[in-house]
Write an enzyme that holds these catalytic residues in place. Structure first.
Site, mmCIF file in Angstrom:
data_model
loop_
_atom_site.group_PDB
_atom_site.id
_atom_site.type_symbol
_atom_site.label_atom_id
_atom_site.label_comp_id
_atom_site.label_asym_id
_atom_site.label_seq_id
_atom_site.Cartn_x
_atom_site.Cartn_y
_atom_site.Cartn_z
ATOM 1 N N HIS A 17 22.904 -47.292 -35.640
ATOM 2 C CA HIS A 17 21.603 -46.654 -35.867
ATOM 3 C C HIS A 17 20.546 -47.272 -34.945
ATOM 4 O O HIS A 17 19.732 -46.554 -34.363
ATOM 5 C CB HIS A 17 21.141 -46.858 -37.318
ATOM 6 N N LYS A 41 24.495 -38.599 -52.392
ATOM 7 C CA LYS A 41 25.498 -39.484 -51.795
ATOM 8 C C LYS A 41 25.714 -40.747 -52.617
ATOM 9 O O LYS A 41 26.519 -41.587 -52.241
ATOM 10 C CB LYS A 41 25.068 -39.865 -50.383
ATOM 11 N N ARG A 89 28.766 -39.629 -32.540
ATOM 12 C CA ARG A 89 29.706 -40.696 -32.187
ATOM 13 C C ARG A 89 30.961 -40.157 -31.549
ATOM 14 O O ARG A 89 31.498 -40.709 -30.622
ATOM 15 C CB ARG A 89 30.103 -41.481 -33.448
ATOM 16 N N SER A 127 28.204 -46.495 -41.825
ATOM 17 C CA SER A 127 27.735 -47.318 -42.953
ATOM 18 C C SER A 127 28.784 -47.436 -44.050
ATOM 19 O O SER A 127 28.862 -48.471 -44.722
ATOM 20 C CB SER A 127 26.456 -46.724 -43.547
HETATM 21 P P1 ADP Z 1 23.723 -39.115 -42.783
HETATM 22 O O1 ADP Z 1 24.050 -39.277 -44.223
HETATM 23 O O2 ADP Z 1 22.547 -38.257 -42.506
HETATM 24 O O3 ADP Z 1 24.901 -38.860 -41.870
HETATM 25 P P2 ADP Z 1 23.736 -41.758 -41.710
HETATM 26 O O4 ADP Z 1 22.883 -42.907 -42.098
HETATM 27 O O5 ADP Z 1 25.182 -41.910 -41.915
HETATM 28 O O6 ADP Z 1 23.144 -40.532 -42.451
HETATM 29 O O7 ADP Z 1 23.489 -41.406 -40.203
HETATM 30 C C1 ADP Z 1 22.271 -40.945 -39.715
HETATM 31 C C2 ADP Z 1 22.474 -40.463 -38.298
HETATM 32 O O8 ADP Z 1 22.882 -41.559 -37.492
HETATM 33 C C3 ADP Z 1 23.544 -39.402 -38.128
HETATM 34 O O9 ADP Z 1 23.154 -38.533 -37.092
HETATM 35 C C4 ADP Z 1 24.756 -40.183 -37.708
HETATM 36 O O10 ADP Z 1 25.628 -39.405 -36.911
HETATM 37 C C5 ADP Z 1 24.112 -41.259 -36.872
HETATM 38 N N1 ADP Z 1 24.920 -42.475 -36.825
HETATM 39 C C6 ADP Z 1 25.458 -43.172 -37.840
HETATM 40 N N2 ADP Z 1 26.174 -44.224 -37.386
HETATM 41 C C7 ADP Z 1 26.082 -44.176 -36.038
HETATM 42 C C8 ADP Z 1 26.626 -44.949 -34.981
HETATM 43 N N3 ADP Z 1 27.441 -45.979 -35.197
HETATM 44 N N4 ADP Z 1 26.317 -44.606 -33.724
HETATM 45 C C9 ADP Z 1 25.522 -43.539 -33.497
HETATM 46 N N5 ADP Z 1 24.997 -42.746 -34.430
HETATM 47 C C10 ADP Z 1 25.272 -43.061 -35.680
#
Ligand code: ADP
Length: 158
Positions: A17, A41, A89, A127
């Site tokens: 992130h 979630k 990703r 996460s």
């Molecule tokens: P959501 O529940 O909206 O997917 P996340 O917190 O998992 O929320 O992710 C928010 C955004 O960050 C999403 O667009 C996700 O693809 C991106 N994201 C999560 N982890 C990574 C990572 N390791 N590298 C790049 N983008 C990421």
């Protein structure tokens, strides 16, 4: 002033992130990292905790941290944002993200979704893996900043 919103669950925020946030601030004048309050979630950390954690590890000029409920496009319009930032990703992210982007565009034609790719070293990271490894006492320090390692330890010792 071009504002973008980076929405997500951030449960917890990871180096992936943070990589996306750093890329986004180079493209926009201001980036609002916004924590989704949706309980669907069943997050490990409360929205308030997630906001505090992001603020602690993300002291970057032109980045603010907020939370939102309800329809993302309504929140983005209220904030005068021109774009939504999402991280891509791998191809596996694409289908869901593509669908979301099209739905959001139908809801608000002026708002664009901008996809950013993190450094390759973060493409395997999410996460839920961090939560799972931490729940078994594994080392998550390659994936999250030291402050977040500490928050995870405290959460799993509750
Ligand atoms: P959501 O529940 O909206 O997917 P996340 O917190 O998992 O929320 O992710 C928010 C955004 O960050 C999403 O667009 C996700 O693809 C991106 N994201 C999560 N982890 C990574 C990572 N390791 N590298 C790049 N983008 C990421």
């Amino acid at each position: 002033m071009k504002k973008a919103i980076y929405p997500g669950t951030f449960d917890p925020v990871t180096y992936g992130h943070l990589d996306i946030i750093k890329r986004a601030v180079r493209l926009f004048d201001h980036v609002i990292v916004s924590v989704a309050e949706s309980a669907a979630k069943n997050p490990l950390f409360t929205a308030e905790e997630r906001v505090v954690m992001i603020r602690e590890v993300c002291e970057i000029d032109n980045v603010s941290v907020d939370r939102f409920k309800g329809l993302l496009v309504d929140y983005a319009t209220e904030q005068n944002a021109v774009a939504l930032i999402r991280g891509l990703r791998a191809v596996s992210d694409f289908e869901y993200e593509f669908q979301m982007a099209l739905v959001n565009r139908k809801l608000s034609e002026e708002l664009s979704t901008v996809f950013l790719m993190p450094h390759e070293q973060y493409t395997h990271l999410n996460s839920s893996i961090v939560r799972e490894v931490a729940s078994f006492g594994g080392d998550v320090s390659p994936y999250v900043p030291p402050q977040i390692v500490q928050y995870l330890k405290e959460k799993f010792s509750e």
